[in-house]
Write an enzyme that holds these catalytic residues in place. Sequence first.
Site, PDB file in Angstrom:
ATOM      1  N   CYS A  83      36.416   0.802  32.943  1.00  0.00           N
ATOM      2  CA  CYS A  83      37.682   0.186  32.344  1.00  0.00           C
ATOM      3  C   CYS A  83      37.896   1.305  31.262  1.00  0.00           C
ATOM      4  O   CYS A  83      37.253   1.078  30.235  1.00  0.00           O
ATOM      5  CB  CYS A  83      37.757  -1.106  32.170  1.00  0.00           C
ATOM      6  SG  CYS A  83      39.369  -1.604  31.377  1.00  0.00           S
ATOM      7  N   TYR A 226      47.987   5.400  36.013  1.00  0.00           N
ATOM      8  CA  TYR A 226      48.171   4.183  37.030  1.00  0.00           C
ATOM      9  C   TYR A 226      49.411   4.169  37.862  1.00  0.00           C
ATOM     10  O   TYR A 226      49.657   3.904  38.699  1.00  0.00           O
ATOM     11  CB  TYR A 226      47.888   2.810  36.172  1.00  0.00           C
ATOM     12  CG  TYR A 226      46.422   2.650  35.737  1.00  0.00           C
ATOM     13  CD1 TYR A 226      45.673   1.802  36.394  1.00  0.00           C
ATOM     14  CD2 TYR A 226      45.972   3.408  34.570  1.00  0.00           C
ATOM     15  CE1 TYR A 226      44.257   1.686  35.930  1.00  0.00           C
ATOM     16  CE2 TYR A 226      44.587   3.037  34.306  1.00  0.00           C
ATOM     17  CZ  TYR A 226      43.779   2.252  34.951  1.00  0.00           C
ATOM     18  OH  TYR A 226      42.483   2.183  34.344  1.00  0.00           O
TER      19      TYR A 226
END
Length: 359
Positions: A83, A226
């Site tokens: 992440c 994203y």
Amino acid sequence: MVCVFTKPHLLALGTNKNNISFILPQFSLKWNLQMARSAIDETSDTGAFKRTASTFRNFISKEPNSQFPPESGRYHLYVSYACPWASRCLAYLKIKGLEKAIAFTSVKPIWERTKESDEHMGWVFPASETEEAGAEPDPLNGARSIRELYELASTNYAGKYTVPVLWDKKLKTIVNNESSEIIRMFNTEFNDIAENAALDLYPSHLQAQIDETNEWVYDGINNGVYKCGFARKQGPYEEAAIQLYEALDKCEEILGRQRYICANTLSEADIKLFVTLIRFDEVYAVHFKCNKKLLRDYPNMFNYTKDIFQIPGMSSTVNMQHIKRHYYGSHPTVNPFGIIPLGPDIDYSSPHDRNRFSS
């Protein structure tokens, strides 16, 4: 049918089962088939990806009577090497010299079922020290998943189960799960016990410039990849991709005249940009369809990424096996067969040219 959170509005105060207060965004609600409990669920009716806000927003502070004072050994950081948001926090832990004061635990890279009672997929801990290289069982609560930590901290929690998680061992609760706030705490509030206290990644004379840079880097690049990858319609994807490459071109131009993204001083803005750039060619170019140009096609940014990677402590925060296995293995709507590309296996420890900006 359950509720999915859409746009955050005003802040509301919540408490956990230990009666510890935490700050919680007030959301407007929309009925849908499932709760948005990971980023991949956060797509609007237009097909565009829209990230919801983090939830636990308390601060560790040196101020008198602080509920969360900066004590060595009191706090624990839960991360995933995969992440980028969690990796920001781990980077600060390393380069500020806080590892003796704040321990950390990494979860497994690929999402798994977090409970037998439902279908939620998320971050889980290995069952043993040897199950997954680079990941460890939860040493504090014996939790099987990050989800269990959220449920320990709040009995009625219904948001996403994200990393990073900054955990208070004394009060047995989550202090904060917003990476941008955690790194600010790590930068200043632990300087009495940090081994590299002199390093200030948010110096007063650069704060306005850092804030402005963070804003366009986040929108166009950090979150921009994203928006490309999780778009479900052509229009939102193209809009996000155009914005992404405008921001990358801007970075390339800036880095052609100075060593770091804000002047010639390493700052918070560099750490935030780095965690996306280090993943770009290995993941985002393929998995998120960000392939108009590669990082390697930008000479200034490519050498800049190697420069940041080679800061003492930074390379240990990059586990490319975890990164690739997570993205390619955890998003079946994007990559249904979970196939992981072999390359490109870039050597970020190779020489760079950024010393040309040294005084």
